[in-house]
Design a protein around this motif. Structure first.
Motif, PDB file in Angstrom:
ATOM      1  N   ASP A 148       4.713 -16.601  -6.046  1.00 59.03           N
ATOM      2  CA  ASP A 148       3.842 -17.338  -6.949  1.00 59.03           C
ATOM      3  C   ASP A 148       4.768 -18.088  -8.317  1.00 59.03           C
ATOM      4  O   ASP A 148       3.415 -18.880  -9.338  1.00 59.03           O
ATOM      5  CB  ASP A 148       2.595 -16.755  -7.978  1.00 59.03           C
ATOM      6  CG  ASP A 148       1.420 -15.355  -6.920  1.00 59.03           C
ATOM      7  OD1 ASP A 148       1.597 -15.789  -6.131  1.00 59.03           O
ATOM      8  OD2 ASP A 148       0.628 -14.621  -7.296  1.00 59.03           O
ATOM      9  N   ALA A 177      -4.351  -9.968  -9.102  1.00 58.79           N
ATOM     10  CA  ALA A 177      -3.446 -10.930  -8.924  1.00 58.79           C
ATOM     11  C   ALA A 177      -2.995  -8.947  -8.471  1.00 58.79           C
ATOM     12  O   ALA A 177      -1.334  -8.581  -7.492  1.00 58.79           O
ATOM     13  CB  ALA A 177      -2.909 -10.472  -9.904  1.00 58.79           C
ATOM     14  N   ASP A 178      -2.940  -8.168  -9.251  1.00 61.81           N
ATOM     15  CA  ASP A 178      -2.721  -6.570  -8.922  1.00 61.81           C
ATOM     16  C   ASP A 178      -4.332  -5.339  -9.516  1.00 61.81           C
ATOM     17  O   ASP A 178      -4.703  -6.230 -10.500  1.00 61.81           O
ATOM     18  CB  ASP A 178      -1.950  -6.481 -10.409  1.00 61.81           C
ATOM     19  CG  ASP A 178      -0.516  -5.318  -9.575  1.00 61.81           C
ATOM     20  OD1 ASP A 178      -1.399  -4.843  -7.892  1.00 61.81           O
ATOM     21  OD2 ASP A 178      -0.418  -5.395  -9.874  1.00 61.81           O
ATOM     22  N   PRO A 223       5.544  -4.519  -3.136  1.00 62.13           N
ATOM     23  CA  PRO A 223       4.964  -5.767  -2.970  1.00 62.13           C
ATOM     24  C   PRO A 223       4.857  -6.209  -4.293  1.00 62.13           C
ATOM     25  O   PRO A 223       4.463  -8.232  -4.098  1.00 62.13           O
ATOM     26  CB  PRO A 223       3.442  -4.995  -2.888  1.00 62.13           C
ATOM     27  CG  PRO A 223       3.468  -3.751  -1.935  1.00 62.13           C
ATOM     28  CD  PRO A 223       5.149  -3.058  -3.036  1.00 62.13           C
ATOM     29  N   THR A 224       4.945  -5.990  -5.385  1.00 63.11           N
ATOM     30  CA  THR A 224       4.792  -7.099  -6.819  1.00 63.11           C
ATOM     31  C   THR A 224       6.051  -8.034  -6.731  1.00 63.11           C
ATOM     32  O   THR A 224       4.987  -9.251  -7.551  1.00 63.11           O
ATOM     33  CB  THR A 224       4.474  -5.971  -7.767  1.00 63.11           C
ATOM     34  OG1 THR A 224       5.181  -4.774  -7.974  1.00 63.11           O
ATOM     35  CG2 THR A 224       2.725  -5.470  -7.794  1.00 63.11           C
ATOM     36  N   HIS A 275       7.459  -9.224  -4.221  1.00 64.10           N
ATOM     37  CA  HIS A 275       7.577 -10.268  -3.500  1.00 64.10           C
ATOM     38  C   HIS A 275       6.073 -11.498  -3.849  1.00 64.10           C
ATOM     39  O   HIS A 275       6.394 -12.546  -4.155  1.00 64.10           O
ATOM     40  CB  HIS A 275       7.122 -10.277  -2.626  1.00 64.10           C
ATOM     41  CG  HIS A 275       8.556  -9.061  -1.237  1.00 64.10           C
ATOM     42  ND1 HIS A 275       8.252  -7.727  -0.952  1.00 64.10           N
ATOM     43  CD2 HIS A 275       9.740  -9.693  -1.452  1.00 64.10           C
ATOM     44  CE1 HIS A 275       9.586  -7.285  -1.187  1.00 64.10           C
ATOM     45  NE2 HIS A 275      10.156  -8.701  -1.373  1.00 64.10           N
ATOM     46  N   GLN A 276       5.525 -10.576  -4.099  1.00 62.05           N
ATOM     47  CA  GLN A 276       3.866 -11.396  -4.974  1.00 62.05           C
ATOM     48  C   GLN A 276       4.596 -12.492  -5.872  1.00 62.05           C
ATOM     49  O   GLN A 276       3.649 -13.508  -6.541  1.00 62.05           O
ATOM     50  CB  GLN A 276       2.575 -10.701  -5.245  1.00 62.05           C
ATOM     51  CG  GLN A 276       1.508 -11.279  -5.998  1.00 62.05           C
ATOM     52  CD  GLN A 276       0.645 -11.231  -4.069  1.00 62.05           C
ATOM     53  OE1 GLN A 276       0.952 -10.797  -3.466  1.00 62.05           O
ATOM     54  NE2 GLN A 276       0.229 -13.237  -3.835  1.00 62.05           N
ATOM     55  N   SER A 277       5.563 -11.878  -6.858  1.00 55.78           N
ATOM     56  CA  SER A 277       5.751 -12.444  -7.652  1.00 55.78           C
ATOM     57  C   SER A 277       6.789 -13.432  -7.846  1.00 55.78           C
ATOM     58  O   SER A 277       6.806 -14.602  -8.275  1.00 55.78           O
ATOM     59  CB  SER A 277       6.123 -11.660  -9.226  1.00 55.78           C
ATOM     60  OG  SER A 277       7.506 -10.771  -8.528  1.00 55.78           O
ATOM     61  N   ARG A 297       1.975 -15.064   3.921  1.00 52.93           N
ATOM     62  CA  ARG A 297       2.674 -16.121   2.703  1.00 52.93           C
ATOM     63  C   ARG A 297       4.095 -15.896   3.298  1.00 52.93           C
ATOM     64  O   ARG A 297       4.629 -16.734   2.814  1.00 52.93           O
ATOM     65  CB  ARG A 297       2.240 -15.759   1.556  1.00 52.93           C
ATOM     66  CG  ARG A 297       0.849 -16.146   0.872  1.00 52.93           C
ATOM     67  CD  ARG A 297       0.350 -15.941   0.114  1.00 52.93           C
ATOM     68  NE  ARG A 297       1.312 -16.477  -1.026  1.00 52.93           N
ATOM     69  CZ  ARG A 297       1.188 -16.940  -2.665  1.00 52.93           C
ATOM     70  NH1 ARG A 297       0.521 -16.540  -2.764  1.00 52.93           N
ATOM     71  NH2 ARG A 297       1.452 -17.796  -2.954  1.00 52.93           N
ATOM     72  N   ARG A 317      -2.356 -11.043   3.248  1.00 47.11           N
ATOM     73  CA  ARG A 317      -2.440 -12.548   3.019  1.00 47.11           C
ATOM     74  C   ARG A 317      -0.691 -12.213   2.527  1.00 47.11           C
ATOM     75  O   ARG A 317       0.215 -13.753   2.800  1.00 47.11           O
ATOM     76  CB  ARG A 317      -2.825 -12.241   1.533  1.00 47.11           C
ATOM     77  CG  ARG A 317      -2.968 -13.784   0.988  1.00 47.11           C
ATOM     78  CD  ARG A 317      -3.183 -15.299   2.169  1.00 47.11           C
ATOM     79  NE  ARG A 317      -3.144 -16.553   1.898  1.00 47.11           N
ATOM     80  CZ  ARG A 317      -2.057 -17.673   2.845  1.00 47.11           C
ATOM     81  NH1 ARG A 317      -2.314 -16.355   4.838  1.00 47.11           N
ATOM     82  NH2 ARG A 317      -1.720 -18.475   2.713  1.00 47.11           N
ATOM     83  N   LEU A 318      -0.653 -11.119   1.853  1.00 48.67           N
ATOM     84  CA  LEU A 318       0.904 -11.151   1.105  1.00 48.67           C
ATOM     85  C   LEU A 318       2.199 -11.171   2.413  1.00 48.67           C
ATOM     86  O   LEU A 318       2.821 -12.136   2.611  1.00 48.67           O
ATOM     87  CB  LEU A 318       1.867  -9.821   0.449  1.00 48.67           C
ATOM     88  CG  LEU A 318       3.062  -9.719   0.160  1.00 48.67           C
ATOM     89  CD1 LEU A 318       3.268 -10.871  -0.942  1.00 48.67           C
ATOM     90  CD2 LEU A 318       3.101  -8.787  -0.878  1.00 48.67           C
ATOM     91  N   ARG A 361      -4.919 -13.426 -11.032  1.00 49.07           N
ATOM     92  CA  ARG A 361      -3.933 -14.532 -11.032  1.00 49.07           C
ATOM     93  C   ARG A 361      -3.945 -15.634 -12.502  1.00 49.07           C
ATOM     94  O   ARG A 361      -4.636 -16.140 -13.225  1.00 49.07           O
ATOM     95  CB  ARG A 361      -4.757 -15.329  -9.846  1.00 49.07           C
ATOM     96  CG  ARG A 361      -4.110 -14.465  -8.449  1.00 49.07           C
ATOM     97  CD  ARG A 361      -3.539 -15.062  -7.402  1.00 49.07           C
ATOM     98  NE  ARG A 361      -4.347 -13.664  -6.226  1.00 49.07           N
ATOM     99  CZ  ARG A 361      -3.155 -13.488  -6.016  1.00 49.07           C
ATOM    100  NH1 ARG A 361      -1.850 -14.529  -6.930  1.00 49.07           N
ATOM    101  NH2 ARG A 361      -2.453 -12.727  -4.753  1.00 49.07           N
TER     102      ARG A 361
END
Length: 524
Positions: free
Chosen positions: A287, A447-448, A279-280, A282-284, A316, A312-313, A470
């Motif tokens: 963002d 964020a994490d 997940p991190t 795709h989050q990065s 998005r 939410r990830l 974040r």
């Protein structure tokens, strides 16, 4: 399943079926499936010429690259058992795995991320009773440098391949034919988040069955272009990446290390359609301030997995990037890397809150303490030369103890709530960090996050949260604790919050809680 029983069968089959299609893209190099098959056979010939026999262990210690694919598949085609080494290892850690696996041959990169792997190995194993390139590893007869020059006693990749020119195609095919579905294909040394890594033994049949299923459930296509950021030394990179692509004829785009700018550039330039990862990752991407400058419209499939995947990830990825299929999955090295997986068409909330259902041929149940137990074709043959650990991990009737705690719903969807060993007790209440992390992750400024138990004079243990803010956030520890008191039971509320720039993670994206605990003790 295709017309293949072993990985050598699969390589030859894909070379014939997808002969002219792009197999691997690396910078300016574009290699077709036909060419990849030829390169793998050439590497297999070199392995045979160097004395590799069926069942010998061959190590690969290098980042994702075309040469990694060719060397690894070449060794396996020659009948060897692949031993991938973690690129984050230091020399002593790599030497330990090489010694314990009894590897006879090693493929290693020259310099990666500013570190010389050869130099670190020499420091760790340069002295000992052996006469080979590394005397401290007497069973290791040959070390091949995949990139760059080779120091005295070592061999360049070019010279290694040249050494196999006297071995003909007939001999390579004969050797590949000596491998069966029940032969070991690899020994994957576990990430060691809870102790010394152990080598999970997996066969050709297990590997091919598991990743044919993975490719089917994910909907992988021959037209797909797959950016493989997950490290090849881990099942997620090698098997859900290389092996899965071979089964469908998809194009592999290996990326040696995850860098958001590089990933965005690759995705746009190569029209990447498939991007699995934690997940991190795709989050990065979501963002990143320059995201909108890149055309990511080809991206259609994301497969992710962790104890915590924020809803939410998933939303998005669907809304902002237009990703048609987002799936979550759960696996571990001891179960061939895959146990459960969501199905296309599942509800978004289900995809975010669970890891899906057992894959075909696999059973999942919970022990009395909530530990996830797995039985099926995918359960390892055991830990390499470690009968005691094997007996501890696999029950007499074939159930693998995963060490993970979970919950099953009525439809069989699994939600991992924690590692059994990560649980801590606050005043008599069992506190599961993953559950608390999921709640804290709902805060708009987080964020994490990772949570561990720390000693407390009154309650025995309490929670401590390591939080990555974040960008632009100025949230304080007191703010977060006050918010947590409103959102969760009192015993779950972390008593301490420490802000960090990033969390330590292993190759599969799991937070290495041991590093947080050690660092916490050091700071204390």
């Amino acid at each position: 399943m295709g017309d293949w029983d072993t990985i050598p069968d699969l390589v030859r089959w894909s070379a014939e079926r997808y002969a002219t299609a792009e197999a691997v893209v690396e910078g300016r190099s574009r290699v077709s499936y036909g060419e990849l098959g030829a390169r793998v056979e050439r590497a297999a010939a070199a392995c045979i010429a160097s004395g590799v026999e069926v069942g010998d262990r061959v190590g690969v210690w290098a980042p994702n690259s075309l040469d990694w694919i060719v060397a690894a598949l070449g060794a396996v085609t020659a009948g060897a058992v692949l031993v991938p080494l973690n690129t984050r290892f230091k020399g002593a850690e790599a030497a330990d795995v090489l010694a314990r696996s009894g590897a006879r041959l090693l493929f290693v990169t020259g310099t990666f991320l500013g570190a010389s792997y050869v130099a670190s190995l020499r420091r760790a194993a340069g002295e000992g009773p052996g006469a080979g390139p590394l005397p401290g590893l007497p069973e290791l007869e040959r070390v091949v440098i995949l990139s760059g020059d080779a120091p005295a006693g070592f061999c360049t990749w070019k010279d290694f391949l040249a050494g196999g020119e006297g071995v003909g195609e007939t001999e390579v095919r004969r050797r590949a034919g000596a491998v069966t579905g029940s032969s070991l294909s690899d020994i994957i040394f576990t990430s060691g988040t809870t102790g010394r890594p152990k080598g999970a033994m997996i066969t050709h049949e297990q590997t091919l069955t598991a990743y044919d299923i993975w490719a089917d459930l994910a909907g992988l296509r021959s037209s797909d272009r797959y950016l493989i950021v997950n490290p090849f030394f881990h099942t997620f990179g090698y098997k859900a990446g290389v092996i899965a692509c071979l089964t469908r004829g998809a194009t592999m785009i290996p990326q040696p290390v995850f860098n958001v700018d590089t990933a965005l550039a690759n995705m746009a330039a190569e029209r990447v359609s498939v991007l699995p990862g934690p997940p991190t990752l795709h989050q990065s991407l979501l963002d990143h301030p320059a995201r909108d400058a890149h055309d990511l419209s080809a991206l259609r499939l994301v497969v992710t997995g962790a104890a915590v995947v924020p809803l939410r990830l998933v939303e998005r990825l669907r809304e902002e990037l237009g990703v048609g299929t987002v799936l979550t999955a759960y696996g571990l090295s001891e179960a061939s890397g895959i146990v459960t997986m969501c199905r296309r068409g599942d509800d978004l909330a289900l995809i975010a809150s669970t890891s899906g259902r057992a894959i075909p041929g696999t059973e999942v149940k919970l022990a009395e303490d909530g530990e996830v137990l797995v039985r099926g074709f995918n359960v390892m043959r055991g830990y390499y030369e470690d009968e005691a650990a094997t007996a501890e991990a696999i029950t007499e009737d074939g159930w693998l103890r995963t060490g993970d705690v979970g919950v099953l719903d009525g439809a069989g969807n699994l939600r991992i709530t924690d590692r059994l060993k990560d649980m801590y007790i606050v005043g008599g209440f069992n506190a599961y960090p993953a559950e608390i992390e999921q709640l804290l992750g709902l805060h708009r400024d987080v964020a994490d996050v990772a949570v561990i138990g720390i000693p407390d004079a009154r309650l025995g243990e309490v929670g401590k949260a390591f939080v990555v803010r974040r960008p632009g956030s100025v949230v304080t520890a007191d703010d977060l604790i006050a918010w947590a008191r409103r959102e969760m039971a009192n015993y779950k509320v972390p008593r301490v919050v420490e802000f960090v720039s990033e969390l330590p993670r292993n190759a599969s994206g799991k937070v290495v809680k041991g590093e947080l605990r050690v660092g916490d003790r050091d700071r204390g």
